[in-house]
Design an enzyme around this catalytic site. Structure first.
Site, PDB file in Angstrom:
ATOM      1  N   ASN A  46     -10.974   6.388   4.721  1.00 58.67           N
ATOM      2  CA  ASN A  46     -11.428   7.421   5.662  1.00 58.67           C
ATOM      3  C   ASN A  46     -12.859   7.865   5.385  1.00 58.67           C
ATOM      4  O   ASN A  46     -13.233   8.990   5.703  1.00 58.67           O
ATOM      5  CB  ASN A  46     -10.471   8.623   5.644  1.00 58.67           C
ATOM      6  CG  ASN A  46      -9.085   8.248   6.100  1.00 58.67           C
ATOM      7  OD1 ASN A  46      -8.914   7.641   7.153  1.00 58.67           O
ATOM      8  ND2 ASN A  46      -8.075   8.568   5.303  1.00 58.67           N
TER       9      ASN A  46
ATOM     10  N   GLY B 150       4.077  -0.139  23.236  1.00 62.01           N
ATOM     11  CA  GLY B 150       4.402   0.077  24.647  1.00 62.01           C
ATOM     12  C   GLY B 150       5.589   0.988  24.858  1.00 62.01           C
ATOM     13  O   GLY B 150       5.956   1.297  25.992  1.00 62.01           O
TER      14      GLY B 150
ATOM     15  N   TYR C 231       2.351  10.382  -0.047  1.00 64.66           N
ATOM     16  CA  TYR C 231       3.395   9.939   0.879  1.00 64.66           C
ATOM     17  C   TYR C 231       4.777  10.432   0.430  1.00 64.66           C
ATOM     18  O   TYR C 231       5.188  10.234  -0.711  1.00 64.66           O
ATOM     19  CB  TYR C 231       3.422   8.417   1.009  1.00 64.66           C
ATOM     20  CG  TYR C 231       2.197   7.819   1.700  1.00 64.66           C
ATOM     21  CD1 TYR C 231       1.292   8.612   2.407  1.00 64.66           C
ATOM     22  CD2 TYR C 231       1.954   6.462   1.651  1.00 64.66           C
ATOM     23  CE1 TYR C 231       0.186   8.055   3.037  1.00 64.66           C
ATOM     24  CE2 TYR C 231       0.850   5.896   2.274  1.00 64.66           C
ATOM     25  CZ  TYR C 231      -0.032   6.707   2.966  1.00 64.66           C
ATOM     26  OH  TYR C 231      -1.131   6.159   3.578  1.00 64.66           O
TER      27      TYR C 231
ATOM     28  N   ASP D 128       0.834  -1.199   0.000  1.00 60.06           N
ATOM     29  CA  ASP D 128       0.000   0.000   0.000  1.00 60.06           C
ATOM     30  C   ASP D 128       0.873   1.254   0.000  1.00 60.06           C
ATOM     31  O   ASP D 128       1.838   1.352   0.764  1.00 60.06           O
ATOM     32  CB  ASP D 128      -0.857  -0.017   1.280  1.00 60.06           C
ATOM     33  CG  ASP D 128      -1.813   1.157   1.361  1.00 60.06           C
ATOM     34  OD1 ASP D 128      -2.902   1.066   0.780  1.00 60.06           O
ATOM     35  OD2 ASP D 128      -1.461   2.178   1.999  1.00 60.06           O
TER      36      ASP D 128
ATOM     37  N   GLY E 273       2.263   3.373  16.687  1.00 59.76           N
ATOM     38  CA  GLY E 273       3.412   2.995  17.529  1.00 59.76           C
ATOM     39  C   GLY E 273       3.056   2.931  19.011  1.00 59.76           C
ATOM     40  O   GLY E 273       3.761   2.317  19.799  1.00 59.76           O
ATOM     41  N   LEU E 274       1.921   3.553  19.402  1.00 55.79           N
ATOM     42  CA  LEU E 274       1.523   3.569  20.818  1.00 55.79           C
ATOM     43  C   LEU E 274       1.469   2.159  21.399  1.00 55.79           C
ATOM     44  O   LEU E 274       1.921   1.912  22.530  1.00 55.79           O
ATOM     45  CB  LEU E 274       0.143   4.248  20.947  1.00 55.79           C
ATOM     46  CG  LEU E 274      -0.502   4.183  22.324  1.00 55.79           C
ATOM     47  CD1 LEU E 274       0.304   4.986  23.341  1.00 55.79           C
ATOM     48  CD2 LEU E 274      -1.953   4.699  22.273  1.00 55.79           C
TER      49      LEU E 274
HETATM   50  N1  LIG Z   1      -5.519   5.858   4.499  1.00 50.09           N
HETATM   51  C1  LIG Z   1      -4.942   6.608   5.391  1.00 50.09           C
HETATM   52  O1  LIG Z   1      -5.351   7.760   5.650  1.00 50.09           O
HETATM   53  C2  LIG Z   1      -3.737   6.068   6.123  1.00 50.09           C
HETATM   54  C3  LIG Z   1      -3.258   6.702   7.287  1.00 50.09           C
HETATM   55  C4  LIG Z   1      -2.144   6.140   7.951  1.00 50.09           C
HETATM   56  C5  LIG Z   1      -1.556   4.987   7.440  1.00 50.09           C
HETATM   57  N2  LIG Z   1      -2.028   4.401   6.293  1.00 50.09           N
HETATM   58  C6  LIG Z   1      -1.400   3.194   5.714  1.00 50.09           C
HETATM   59  O2  LIG Z   1      -1.267   2.195   6.698  1.00 50.09           O
HETATM   60  C7  LIG Z   1       0.099   1.856   6.893  1.00 50.09           C
HETATM   61  C8  LIG Z   1       0.327   1.551   8.341  1.00 50.09           C
HETATM   62  O3  LIG Z   1      -0.079   2.671   9.145  1.00 50.09           O
HETATM   63  P1  LIG Z   1       0.776   3.110  10.376  1.00 50.09           P
HETATM   64  O4  LIG Z   1       2.167   3.383   9.967  1.00 50.09           O
HETATM   65  O5  LIG Z   1       0.019   4.192  11.054  1.00 50.09           O
HETATM   66  O6  LIG Z   1       0.751   1.730  11.244  1.00 50.09           O
HETATM   67  P2  LIG Z   1       1.092   1.422  12.753  1.00 50.09           P
HETATM   68  O7  LIG Z   1       1.462  -0.019  12.753  1.00 50.09           O
HETATM   69  O8  LIG Z   1       0.001   1.832  13.648  1.00 50.09           O
HETATM   70  O9  LIG Z   1       2.359   2.328  13.125  1.00 50.09           O
HETATM   71  C9  LIG Z   1       3.598   2.056  12.562  1.00 50.09           C
HETATM   72  C10 LIG Z   1       4.633   2.893  13.304  1.00 50.09           C
HETATM   73  O10 LIG Z   1       4.760   2.432  14.639  1.00 50.09           O
HETATM   74  C11 LIG Z   1       6.135   2.507  15.044  1.00 50.09           C
HETATM   75  N3  LIG Z   1       6.580   1.134  15.255  1.00 50.09           N
HETATM   76  C12 LIG Z   1       6.268   0.033  14.527  1.00 50.09           C
HETATM   77  N4  LIG Z   1       6.829  -1.074  15.043  1.00 50.09           N
HETATM   78  C13 LIG Z   1       7.530  -0.673  16.126  1.00 50.09           C
HETATM   79  C14 LIG Z   1       8.337  -1.354  17.066  1.00 50.09           C
HETATM   80  N5  LIG Z   1       8.521  -2.683  16.982  1.00 50.09           N
HETATM   81  N6  LIG Z   1       8.894  -0.633  18.060  1.00 50.09           N
HETATM   82  C15 LIG Z   1       8.697   0.688  18.144  1.00 50.09           C
HETATM   83  N7  LIG Z   1       7.957   1.407  17.283  1.00 50.09           N
HETATM   84  C16 LIG Z   1       7.373   0.730  16.269  1.00 50.09           C
HETATM   85  C17 LIG Z   1       6.876   3.171  13.890  1.00 50.09           C
HETATM   86  O11 LIG Z   1       6.785   4.583  14.030  1.00 50.09           O
HETATM   87  P3  LIG Z   1       7.892   5.481  14.786  1.00 50.09           P
HETATM   88  O12 LIG Z   1       9.209   4.817  14.653  1.00 50.09           O
HETATM   89  O13 LIG Z   1       7.807   6.786  14.121  1.00 50.09           O
HETATM   90  O14 LIG Z   1       7.403   5.551  16.198  1.00 50.09           O
HETATM   91  C18 LIG Z   1       6.010   2.789  12.706  1.00 50.09           C
HETATM   92  O15 LIG Z   1       6.173   3.629  11.584  1.00 50.09           O
HETATM   93  C19 LIG Z   1       0.886   3.046   6.326  1.00 50.09           C
HETATM   94  O16 LIG Z   1       2.179   2.692   5.883  1.00 50.09           O
HETATM   95  C20 LIG Z   1       0.003   3.457   5.183  1.00 50.09           C
HETATM   96  O17 LIG Z   1       0.250   2.609   4.056  1.00 50.09           O
HETATM   97  C21 LIG Z   1      -3.118   4.924   5.655  1.00 50.09           C
END
Ligand SMILES: NC(=O)c1ccc[n+]([C@@H]2O[C@H](COP(=O)([O-])OP(=O)(O)OC[C@H]3O[C@@H](n4cnc5c(N)ncnc54)[C@H](OP(=O)(O)O)[C@@H]3O)[C@@H](O)[C@H]2O)c1
Length: 312
Positions: free
Chosen positions: A143, A205, A53, A48, A201-202
């Site tokens: 959305n 933990g 982006y 995706d 990322g919340l």
């Molecule tokens: N349609 C939309 O409006 C929309 C919006 C958002 C996302 N998306 C899509 O959905 C995908 C996933 O969304 P998301 O990135 O928000 O998913 P998410 O899984 O909620 O967050 C991923 C983020 O969490 C942190 N993270 C992940 N694994 C970790 C670990 N093991 N330890 C510590 N931090 C960790 C990293 O950010 P940090 O390192 O910065 O903390 C990472 O970029 C995106 O790539 C995009 O393709 C779509």
């Protein structure tokens, strides 16, 4: 039965998708490539990205990685986050995205958000034109509220197309989708690929122990996940993870995937090290008792009718 989209050669979209939102941003070209390879090795087929982006770098990097695997991978992008849902904006943005991706045809094209200022007929007609020209295979929306999706489905039928997939936000502390969106998808035969299974990322933990990341660096995410009960749920999830001997990120992703509607969460990270626990959810079987235990860490959203006395 959950609708499953396929790639050009008929390969089904995987149980989880990977989101390239960090490609060319928090993840440089090398880190991005390493994550792509880790996803392929783990069996992920569905990737995706979006027009907005990282100023286009995400699409360019992802397109450059596909090579001879392309026909086995359902690839999605999104347009009209900026500039509205006019035909002109959809066609112009999509053409740029297609060139960045270096693809003749893009499998899934989403409207990135609902545009209240443009007649939805105009947006759906633009998507129908792209489909009739063979430039896209599936139509998606992101959305959108459930009523907006159903409205889009009705309009799509007038143009002889279907709305095939929805991309909402959904995770353990953002559960609004349970009320109308996920039941609507099941009822209307719309696939669902929810984003942010880790709450940005919340739910890893890390913020409980003073960690750094998006919730500190990006004001939109600070606000989106700013409520204390959400941080408490993340701390509680970390405790359950210790108890069951699994990473909290694995549990969070597996929990989102275990909703009875059968959604395919989109995972993401800035490195392969971060990605590993989310990827582990590809094979994690969530026992029903653990699913219920995790669901109890955050409030169940009230039903659409507000008749809470009838809620199971
Ligand atoms: N349609 C939309 O409006 C929309 C919006 C958002 C996302 N998306 C899509 O959905 C995908 C996933 O969304 P998301 O990135 O928000 O998913 P998410 O899984 O909620 O967050 C991923 C983020 O969490 C942190 N993270 C992940 N694994 C970790 C670990 N093991 N330890 C510590 N931090 C960790 C990293 O950010 P940090 O390192 O910065 O903390 C990472 O970029 C995106 O790539 C995009 O393709 C779509």
């Amino acid at each position: 039965m959950t609708k499953i989209l396929t790639s050009p050669d008929g390969t089904p979209a995987s149980r989880l998708a990977f989101g390239a939102m960090q490609f060319g941003g928090a993840a440089d070209a090398q880190a991005s490539r390493a994550m792509f390879d880790a996803c392929i090795a783990a069996g992920i087929t569905h990737f995706d990205t979006a027009h907005v982006y990282t100023g286009g770098a995400s699409e360019t990097l992802l397109g450059g990685m596909l090579g001879d695997r392309r026909d086995g991978l359902p690839i999605a992008t999104k347009v009209a986050y900026d500039g509205g849902g006019s035909k002109q904006n959809i066609h112009r943005s999509f053409e740029i995205s297609r060139q960045r991706l270096n693809m003749d045809m893009v499998d899934i094209l989403y409207l990135h958000r609902f545009d209240p200022d443009t007649d939805l007929h105009e947006s759906m007609e633009a998507l129908a034109e792209l489909k009739q020209q063979g430039l896209i295979r599936y139509v998606g929306v992101s959305n959108f509220a459930a009523w907006q999706v159903v409205k889009a489905i009705g309009i799509a039928a007038k143009f002889d197309i279907t709305v095939d997939i929805l991309q909402p936000m959904y995770n353990l502390v953002k559960r609004q989708a349970e009320v109308e969106i996920l039941p609507m998808c099941a009822d209307q035969n719309v696939a669902c690929a929810p984003y942010s299974p880790l709450g940005g990322g919340l739910l890893t933990g890390k913020y409980a122990s003073g960690g750094a990341g998006r919730l500190i660096e990006d004001d939109r995410y600070t606000k989106r996940y700013g409520l204390e009960w959400m941080h408490q749920a993340a701390r509680d999830l970390a405790e359950v993870a210790v108890d069951v001997g699994t990473d909290p990120a694995t549990l969070a992703v597996a929990w989102a995937a275990a909703h009875p509607m059968g959604p395919t969460p989109i995972i993401s990270a800035r490195s392969t090290a971060q990605l590993a626990p989310s990827l582990a959810a590809m094979t994690y079987e969530m026992p029903p008792a653990l699913y219920a235990r995790l669901a109890a860490l955050s409030p169940t959203p009230p039903p659409a009718t507000d008749r809470i006395e009838e809620q199971a």
